[in-house]
Motif scaffolding. Structure first.
Motif, mmCIF file in Angstrom:
data_model
loop_
_atom_site.group_PDB
_atom_site.id
_atom_site.type_symbol
_atom_site.label_atom_id
_atom_site.label_comp_id
_atom_site.label_asym_id
_atom_site.label_seq_id
_atom_site.Cartn_x
_atom_site.Cartn_y
_atom_site.Cartn_z
ATOM 1 N N ASN A 13 -43.255 65.386 21.102
ATOM 2 C CA ASN A 13 -44.608 65.638 21.577
ATOM 3 C C ASN A 13 -44.549 65.960 23.070
ATOM 4 O OD1 ASN A 13 -47.193 65.476 22.572
ATOM 5 N ND2 ASN A 13 -47.722 63.618 21.474
ATOM 6 N N PRO A 14 -44.962 67.158 23.488
ATOM 7 C CA PRO A 14 -44.852 67.540 24.899
ATOM 8 C C PRO A 14 -45.795 66.751 25.811
ATOM 9 C CG PRO A 14 -46.081 69.199 23.691
ATOM 10 C CD PRO A 14 -45.560 68.210 22.678
ATOM 11 N N ALA A 15 -46.810 66.113 25.261
ATOM 12 C CA ALA A 15 -47.759 65.353 26.068
ATOM 13 C C ALA A 15 -47.366 63.883 26.193
ATOM 14 C CB ALA A 15 -49.162 65.477 25.487
ATOM 15 N N GLU A 16 -46.424 63.435 25.408
ATOM 16 C CA GLU A 16 -46.042 62.021 25.437
ATOM 17 C C GLU A 16 -45.584 61.558 26.825
ATOM 18 O OE1 GLU A 16 -45.784 58.237 24.689
ATOM 19 O OE2 GLU A 16 -46.698 59.659 23.321
ATOM 20 N N PRO A 17 -44.830 62.357 27.587
ATOM 21 C CA PRO A 17 -44.462 61.890 28.935
ATOM 22 C C PRO A 17 -45.672 61.596 29.824
ATOM 23 C CG PRO A 17 -43.053 63.711 28.295
ATOM 24 C CD PRO A 17 -44.133 63.610 27.247
ATOM 25 N N TYR A 18 -46.742 62.352 29.673
ATOM 26 C CA TYR A 18 -47.955 62.084 30.447
ATOM 27 C C TYR A 18 -48.561 60.746 30.031
ATOM 28 C CZ TYR A 18 -47.911 66.898 32.140
ATOM 29 O OH TYR A 18 -47.558 68.084 32.739
ATOM 30 N N ALA A 19 -48.658 60.521 28.734
ATOM 31 C CA ALA A 19 -49.220 59.261 28.237
ATOM 32 C C ALA A 19 -48.346 58.090 28.669
ATOM 33 C CB ALA A 19 -49.351 59.313 26.720
ATOM 34 N N ASP A 44 -51.290 66.112 35.910
ATOM 35 C CA ASP A 44 -50.534 65.798 37.123
ATOM 36 C C ASP A 44 -51.464 65.221 38.191
ATOM 37 O OD1 ASP A 44 -48.080 66.649 36.061
ATOM 38 O OD2 ASP A 44 -48.342 68.690 36.830
ATOM 39 N N LEU A 45 -52.671 65.792 38.313
ATOM 40 C CA LEU A 45 -53.652 65.265 39.267
ATOM 41 C C LEU A 45 -54.067 63.844 38.890
ATOM 42 C CD1 LEU A 45 -55.966 68.370 39.821
ATOM 43 C CD2 LEU A 45 -54.390 67.345 41.476
ATOM 44 N N LEU A 46 -54.266 63.605 37.610
ATOM 45 C CA LEU A 46 -54.635 62.276 37.143
ATOM 46 C C LEU A 46 -53.577 61.250 37.551
ATOM 47 C CD1 LEU A 46 -56.232 60.207 35.388
ATOM 48 C CD2 LEU A 46 -54.903 61.040 33.444
ATOM 49 N N LEU A 47 -52.319 61.568 37.298
ATOM 50 C CA LEU A 47 -51.242 60.628 37.628
ATOM 51 C C LEU A 47 -51.127 60.422 39.140
ATOM 52 C CD1 LEU A 47 -48.596 61.756 34.994
ATOM 53 C CD2 LEU A 47 -50.004 59.682 34.965
ATOM 54 N N GLY A 48 -51.284 61.490 39.908
ATOM 55 C CA GLY A 48 -51.250 61.361 41.362
ATOM 56 C C GLY A 48 -52.397 60.512 41.884
ATOM 57 N N HIS A 49 -53.562 60.707 41.312
ATOM 58 C CA HIS A 49 -54.741 59.940 41.711
ATOM 59 C C HIS A 49 -54.533 58.457 41.404
ATOM 60 C CE1 HIS A 49 -58.972 58.509 41.096
ATOM 61 N NE2 HIS A 49 -59.094 59.093 42.280
ATOM 62 N N GLU A 50 -54.022 58.168 40.229
ATOM 63 C CA GLU A 50 -53.737 56.775 39.861
ATOM 64 C C GLU A 50 -52.759 56.150 40.858
ATOM 65 O OE1 GLU A 50 -54.500 54.617 37.077
ATOM 66 O OE2 GLU A 50 -56.123 56.016 36.632
ATOM 67 N N ALA A 51 -51.679 56.863 41.168
ATOM 68 C CA ALA A 51 -50.670 56.324 42.082
ATOM 69 C C ALA A 51 -51.255 56.113 43.480
ATOM 70 C CB ALA A 51 -49.465 57.259 42.128
ATOM 71 N N HIS A 52 -52.079 57.035 43.932
ATOM 72 C CA HIS A 52 -52.705 56.929 45.257
ATOM 73 C C HIS A 52 -53.522 55.640 45.363
ATOM 74 C CE1 HIS A 52 -55.182 57.882 48.735
ATOM 75 N NE2 HIS A 52 -56.258 57.748 47.974
ATOM 76 N N HIS A 53 -54.438 55.441 44.432
ATOM 77 C CA HIS A 53 -55.292 54.253 44.497
ATOM 78 C C HIS A 53 -54.515 52.980 44.182
ATOM 79 C CE1 HIS A 53 -59.092 55.998 45.569
ATOM 80 N NE2 HIS A 53 -58.848 56.995 44.728
ATOM 81 N N LYS A 54 -53.532 53.084 43.322
ATOM 82 C CA LYS A 54 -52.724 51.905 43.020
ATOM 83 C C LYS A 54 -51.988 51.448 44.276
ATOM 84 C CE LYS A 54 -49.101 52.191 40.638
ATOM 85 N NZ LYS A 54 -48.026 52.398 39.732
ATOM 86 N N MET A 108 -63.532 60.948 33.525
ATOM 87 C CA MET A 108 -64.012 62.253 33.991
ATOM 88 C C MET A 108 -62.940 63.319 33.736
ATOM 89 S SD MET A 108 -64.840 63.656 37.842
ATOM 90 C CE MET A 108 -63.104 63.622 38.246
ATOM 91 N N LEU A 109 -61.689 62.999 34.034
ATOM 92 C CA LEU A 109 -60.620 63.971 33.804
ATOM 93 C C LEU A 109 -60.437 64.255 32.327
ATOM 94 C CD1 LEU A 109 -58.092 63.119 36.605
ATOM 95 C CD2 LEU A 109 -59.175 65.308 36.201
ATOM 96 N N MET A 129 -47.467 53.395 32.165
ATOM 97 C CA MET A 129 -46.603 52.678 33.108
ATOM 98 C C MET A 129 -47.371 52.331 34.389
ATOM 99 S SD MET A 129 -43.065 54.848 32.536
ATOM 100 C CE MET A 129 -42.233 54.196 33.965
ATOM 101 N N HIS A 130 -48.142 53.291 34.899
ATOM 102 C CA HIS A 130 -48.932 53.024 36.103
ATOM 103 C C HIS A 130 -50.025 51.996 35.812
ATOM 104 C CE1 HIS A 130 -47.313 55.753 39.077
ATOM 105 N NE2 HIS A 130 -47.321 56.739 38.196
ATOM 106 N N ARG A 131 -50.791 52.234 34.770
ATOM 107 C CA ARG A 131 -51.896 51.336 34.455
ATOM 108 C C ARG A 131 -51.398 49.951 34.048
ATOM 109 N NH1 ARG A 131 -57.239 52.937 33.192
ATOM 110 N NH2 ARG A 131 -57.815 54.396 34.835
ATOM 111 N N GLY A 132 -50.265 49.894 33.357
ATOM 112 C CA GLY A 132 -49.726 48.591 32.971
ATOM 113 C C GLY A 132 -49.432 47.728 34.183
#
Length: 154
Positions: free
Chosen positions: A4-10, A123-133, A56-57, A15-18
């Motif tokens: 699944n090409p989307a699995e790395p995003y999930a 990619d923006l979603l993951l960057g945003h998560e990392a920024h606020h985290k 929203m994303l 990993m970030h949210r955990g």
């Protein structure tokens, strides 16, 4: 079987949210309103912001025009904020994992009237998560809580 090409995003999102959920579990309730600077988001505000912006994303991935979440009542306490994060974590991760290769390449409305491929939005979603985290990690240290590793493995 084709991976699944989307699995790395999930997986990255989980990993970030955990790690974020682990940190929020360690925060004492009395620090929920703590903010590192005047006008900055509190621990509760950060959690609510991350929960709302990830939804929203998801809307943008579905082709909706980007719009800030409508202001509404925020979480009343850390317990409520933790629950919002937990619920959106599973909702967003499941939606990401369900995306196909065609979905990732599809262009959707993005910020400032642009169109971006769904993969770029993720990619923006993951960057945003990392920024606020990162902000939450610093805030936790400011109130005497030692954060866990920045991502949750396995």
């Amino acid at each position: 079987m084709t991976p699944n090409p989307a699995e790395p995003y999930a997986r990255s999102f989980r990993m970030h949210r955990g790690a974020l959920l682990d940190l929020y579990a360690a925060l004492p309730e009395e620090h929920g309103a703590f903010s590192a600077w005047e006008g900055g988001l509190s621990f509760i505000g950060q959690a609510d912001h991350l929960a709302a912006s990830s939804l929203m994303l998801l809307g943008m991935v579905a082709g909706e025009a980007p719009q800030r979440p409508a202001p509404g009542p925020g979480s009343a306490n850390l317990a409520e904020a933790r629950e919002r994060l937990r619920q959106t974590t599973e909702q967003v991760a499941a939606a990401l994992a369900a995306l196909s290769e065609e979905d990732l390449a599809r262009r959707v409305p993005a910020f400032g009237g642009r169109e971006l491929p769904v993969a770029a939005l993720l990619d923006l979603l993951l960057g945003h998560e990392a920024h606020h985290k990162g902000q939450v990690w610093v805030m936790a240290r400011m109130v005497g809580v030692k954060p866990p590793m920045y991502v949750k493995l396995g």
